[in-house]
Design a protein around this motif. Structure first.
Motif: not given
Length: 153
Positions: A107-131
């Motif tokens: 908890d706090g002011a930093d936005q690391n979790h949003l960066v993590i979410l965004a990074q993961l989401a960008r990778k997870l759209v790729h089926e080869d990454f999920r596979q």
């Protein structure tokens, strides 16, 4: 986030996650975070995750679940990963999640979790990454893929 602490590691991965509900799947992954000393109060953190989940389902198309929370019970940004052969319902319209990423952010002011979410989401759209994650077969292999592909600034 301390650069010396990886986002995930083999001890935070469950490759044959067998959980009947999203709450149970989340508890199993959160327990890994607590055992690793990354979460200081398991029940407190789970309450924060449930509160976030109540706002909006965290299931994504393609068999993905991304439960997450910022919490005072988290001392280092972390991701626990579950690979569920049977799948767990996280509320996605296209069916159950086979890849579950529990994102824990202090908890706090930093936005690391949003960066993590965004990074993961960008990778997870790729089926080869999920596979590649579904096929990894070992906690160490899953952790290595996530650590290599999800890079924090």
């Amino acid at each position: 986030m301390a650069s010396s602490t990886p986002l995930t590691e083999a001890g935070l991965v469950i490759v044959d996650l067998a959980a009947p509900t999203k709450d149970e799947a989340t508890r199993m992954l959160a327990t890994k975070l607590a055992e690793a000393g990354r979460v200081t109060d398991l029940d407190g953190f789970l309450a924060d995750v449930r509160a976030r989940e109540a706002q909006m389902a965290t299931g994504l198309p393609g068999g993905i679940g991304i439960p997450h929370a910022r919490s005072t019970h988290v001392n280092v940004a972390s991701v626990a990963v579950g690979v569920s052969p049977a799948g767990v319902d996280f509320g996605a319209e296209d069916g159950p999640a086979h890849l579950i990423f529990l994102i824990a952010a202090p908890d706090g002011a930093d936005q690391n979790h949003l960066v993590i979410l965004a990074q993961l989401a960008r990778k997870l759209v790729h089926e080869d990454f999920r596979q590649s994650l579904r096929d990894a077969g070992s906690p160490a292999a899953v952790a290595e893929i996530v650590t290599r592909e999800v890079v924090l600034p």
